[in-house]
Design a protein around this motif. Structure first.
Motif, PDB file in Angstrom:
ATOM      1  N   SER A   1       1.291   5.459   0.424  1.00  0.00           N
ATOM      2  CA  SER A   1       0.684   6.592   1.122  1.00  0.00           C
ATOM      3  C   SER A   1       0.009   7.527   0.121  1.00  0.00           C
ATOM      4  CB  SER A   1       1.742   7.331   1.946  1.00  0.00           C
ATOM      5  OG  SER A   1       2.724   7.896   1.122  1.00  0.00           O
TER       6      SER A   1
ATOM      7  N   SER B   1       0.851  -1.177   0.000  1.00  0.00           N
ATOM      8  CA  SER B   1       0.000   0.000   0.000  1.00  0.00           C
ATOM      9  C   SER B   1       0.891   1.233   0.000  1.00  0.00           C
ATOM     10  CB  SER B   1      -0.902  -0.006   1.238  1.00  0.00           C
ATOM     11  OG  SER B   1      -1.739   1.128   1.240  1.00  0.00           O
TER      12      SER B   1
ATOM     13  N   THR C   1      -1.905   1.857  15.054  1.00  0.00           N
ATOM     14  CA  THR C   1      -1.660   3.118  14.370  1.00  0.00           C
ATOM     15  C   THR C   1      -0.215   3.551  14.619  1.00  0.00           C
ATOM     16  OG1 THR C   1      -3.978   3.737  14.655  1.00  0.00           O
ATOM     17  CG2 THR C   1      -2.425   5.503  14.130  1.00  0.00           C
TER      18      THR C   1
ATOM     19  N   ASP D   1      -3.286   9.627   6.990  1.00  0.00           N
ATOM     20  CA  ASP D   1      -2.726  10.721   6.195  1.00  0.00           C
ATOM     21  C   ASP D   1      -1.389  10.232   5.665  1.00  0.00           C
ATOM     22  OD1 ASP D   1      -0.725  11.199   8.196  1.00  0.00           O
ATOM     23  OD2 ASP D   1      -2.075  12.555   9.250  1.00  0.00           O
ATOM     24  N   ASP D   2      -0.608  11.128   5.084  1.00  0.00           N
ATOM     25  CA  ASP D   2       0.625  10.681   4.426  1.00  0.00           C
ATOM     26  C   ASP D   2       1.666  10.143   5.405  1.00  0.00           C
ATOM     27  OD1 ASP D   2       1.697  10.432   1.725  1.00  0.00           O
ATOM     28  OD2 ASP D   2       3.312  11.725   2.459  1.00  0.00           O
ATOM     29  N   ASP D   3       1.578  10.531   6.680  1.00  0.00           N
ATOM     30  CA  ASP D   3       2.559  10.087   7.676  1.00  0.00           C
ATOM     31  C   ASP D   3       1.968   9.202   8.771  1.00  0.00           C
ATOM     32  OD1 ASP D   3       4.761  11.484   6.551  1.00  0.00           O
ATOM     33  OD2 ASP D   3       4.000  13.343   7.412  1.00  0.00           O
ATOM     34  N   THR D   4       0.702   8.839   8.657  1.00  0.00           N
ATOM     35  CA  THR D   4       0.044   8.016   9.675  1.00  0.00           C
ATOM     36  C   THR D   4      -0.641   6.835   8.997  1.00  0.00           C
ATOM     37  OG1 THR D   4      -0.396  10.041  10.924  1.00  0.00           O
ATOM     38  CG2 THR D   4      -1.521   8.051  11.636  1.00  0.00           C
ATOM     39  N   VAL D   5      -0.351   5.650   9.502  1.00  0.00           N
ATOM     40  CA  VAL D   5      -0.915   4.443   8.909  1.00  0.00           C
ATOM     41  C   VAL D   5      -1.453   3.548  10.018  1.00  0.00           C
ATOM     42  CG1 VAL D   5       1.253   3.139   8.918  1.00  0.00           C
ATOM     43  CG2 VAL D   5      -0.497   2.598   7.227  1.00  0.00           C
TER      44      VAL D   5
ATOM     45  N   GLU E   1      -4.425   0.774   6.270  1.00  0.00           N
ATOM     46  CA  GLU E   1      -5.273   1.935   6.026  1.00  0.00           C
ATOM     47  C   GLU E   1      -4.463   3.195   6.314  1.00  0.00           C
ATOM     48  OE1 GLU E   1      -9.115   4.107   8.077  1.00  0.00           O
ATOM     49  OE2 GLU E   1      -8.624   2.061   8.638  1.00  0.00           O
ATOM     50  N   TRP E   2      -4.373   4.082   5.338  1.00  0.00           N
ATOM     51  CA  TRP E   2      -3.645   5.339   5.506  1.00  0.00           C
ATOM     52  C   TRP E   2      -4.587   6.386   6.074  1.00  0.00           C
ATOM     53  CZ3 TRP E   2       1.483   5.709   5.125  1.00  0.00           C
ATOM     54  CH2 TRP E   2       2.153   4.684   4.461  1.00  0.00           C
TER      55      TRP E   2
END
Length: 122
Positions: free
Chosen positions: A44, A42, A107, A97-101, A94-95
């Motif tokens: 980002s 996946s 998380t 945002d671009d820096d949090t997955v 599941e993303w």
């Protein structure tokens, strides 16, 4: 004569220490032996990172584990181990945002955090 004996003993000790050190590295830290079955990947939202997920099967008496590897798409950096969960077979990525997955309800703030079931979030 004593110097020669000490040199031989020192060489043997260093050789044994090197073999033991490599064995510990291979047993506990070398992910290449754990990354057996590719599950999914996946990327980002902005394409900064890609996560590759693998399933590890260590044998009949050990349960499956899911491993996550962070790939840096926009930087020349070595990939990073970010997720290791025992007794799982699938990876749901599941993303937020671009820096949090979120990987299987864990998380992580990337690239700093990682998760290892033995230690929790680092």
């Amino acid at each position: 004569m004593l110097k020669r004996v000490l040199l031989v003993l020192l060489t043997i000790c260093l050789l044994i220490a090197g073999i033991i050190g490599y064995g510990v590295y291979w047993l506990f830290f070398d992910w290449s032996r754990f990354k057996q079955d590719f599950i999914t990947e996946s990327t980002s939202p902005q394409g900064t990172y890609t996560i590759h997920a693998y399933r590890s099967d260590s044998g009949a008496t050990i349960s499956y584990a899911v491993l996550g590897e962070l790939i840096f798409n926009k930087e020349e950096r070595k990939s990073k181990k970010i997720y290791w969960q025992y007794r799982e077979e699938d990876a749901e990525i599941e993303w937020i945002d671009d820096d949090t997955v979120r990987i299987n309800d864990v998380t992580l703030e990337l690239p700093e955090q990682s998760y290892d079931y033995r230690k929790g979030i680092n």
